[in-house]
Scaffold this motif. Sequence first.
Motif, PDB file in Angstrom:
ATOM      1  N   GLU A  58      84.616  46.069  40.361  1.00  0.00           N
ATOM      2  CA  GLU A  58      84.001  47.332  40.799  1.00  0.00           C
ATOM      3  C   GLU A  58      83.901  48.318  39.645  1.00  0.00           C
ATOM      4  N   SER A 125      83.512  48.007  46.576  1.00  0.00           N
ATOM      5  CA  SER A 125      82.334  48.139  47.437  1.00  0.00           C
ATOM      6  C   SER A 125      81.493  46.860  47.341  1.00  0.00           C
ATOM      7  N   ILE A 149      81.031  44.790  54.125  1.00  0.00           N
ATOM      8  CA  ILE A 149      81.878  45.969  53.898  1.00  0.00           C
ATOM      9  C   ILE A 149      82.104  46.722  55.200  1.00  0.00           C
ATOM     10  N   ASP A 153      85.507  48.352  56.794  1.00  0.00           N
ATOM     11  CA  ASP A 153      85.592  49.763  56.387  1.00  0.00           C
ATOM     12  C   ASP A 153      85.940  50.639  57.594  1.00  0.00           C
ATOM     13  N   TYR A 159      83.675  51.844  51.080  1.00  0.00           N
ATOM     14  CA  TYR A 159      84.585  51.083  50.228  1.00  0.00           C
ATOM     15  C   TYR A 159      85.660  50.397  51.074  1.00  0.00           C
TER      16      TYR A 159
END
Length: 299
Positions: A58, A125, A149, A153, A159
Amino acid sequence: MDSKKKNDKEEKKKKELEKEKKKKAQSMTQEEKLKEIQLQQSEKIRLNFVFNKLCSLEEEASSDDNSKSKNYLRRINENAKQKQMKIPKSNYKSQLEKKNKKNYKNKDEEDEEPKEKKPPKKKFSKKALRKVIRTLCHEFAKDELDHMIWEVDENLDGYVSEDEFENMYKKCITDEKEEESKKLFYLAQFLMYDKDEKHEITIEDTLEILCARHQNNVDAALDDIFDIEKKDENGKIRKVKRETISFLEYAQRMHELSMKKRNIISNKKKIFCDKLKEEALKEAKERDERKKFEEGQIL
């Protein structure tokens, strides 16, 4: 006689303990249940390694970061920040007066020690997912990465944090009813197996984690991953073990197995519901017959 009584008492105690556990499980929240789940040391080490790897990816710059549209947006954001930092002339004096007042107040007080800045929490992410999946010789669409994600999340910030990642893993390994979505779990599991980063896994790669998790059912777990049905020269279908398996093959295999389990569970539910309906219809018929018989006797 004494031995029978002891056995009966032990059975009663076991039943009582099981009832208490069920009551506690029903009253507990999902967060409390997840905290109680303890991972094996080898499993936790590999899970942390995968999370740290995704976080490092990331932070790395990618080819997408240097696109014209993103550079243009960066410049706009930088200019906006610079404008916000500038103080307008009309409020300049009032702000100086406020600062002077604060300085006079703080002269008599003891100087406070500067607070240590906490390091930023690690998270990743879809950018990290795209990089990992590319190394595995595959390419996912942006919508699919967004969905991976979004599944995990919890605070909807785009993220995945360390807690969210670990909770996802615990939910999926304890999901007996196949209710959880597992796209990110399949990727994490494959990376946990692939220690040497060969982008494919063998039976030896999976043994450590499977032994820690399944213990007595390791052979069945290996069959689930590596078994393939193939036709012989005589046309008979036989199961054959693959020597290696890629990420896409692994994800497809695990998805097929979860769908089979889900169908079995749904079929069991249908059979149970059908039995209840039959029993209810029988009871209703018996009631009607009794009423008719009682009415006939009265007449």
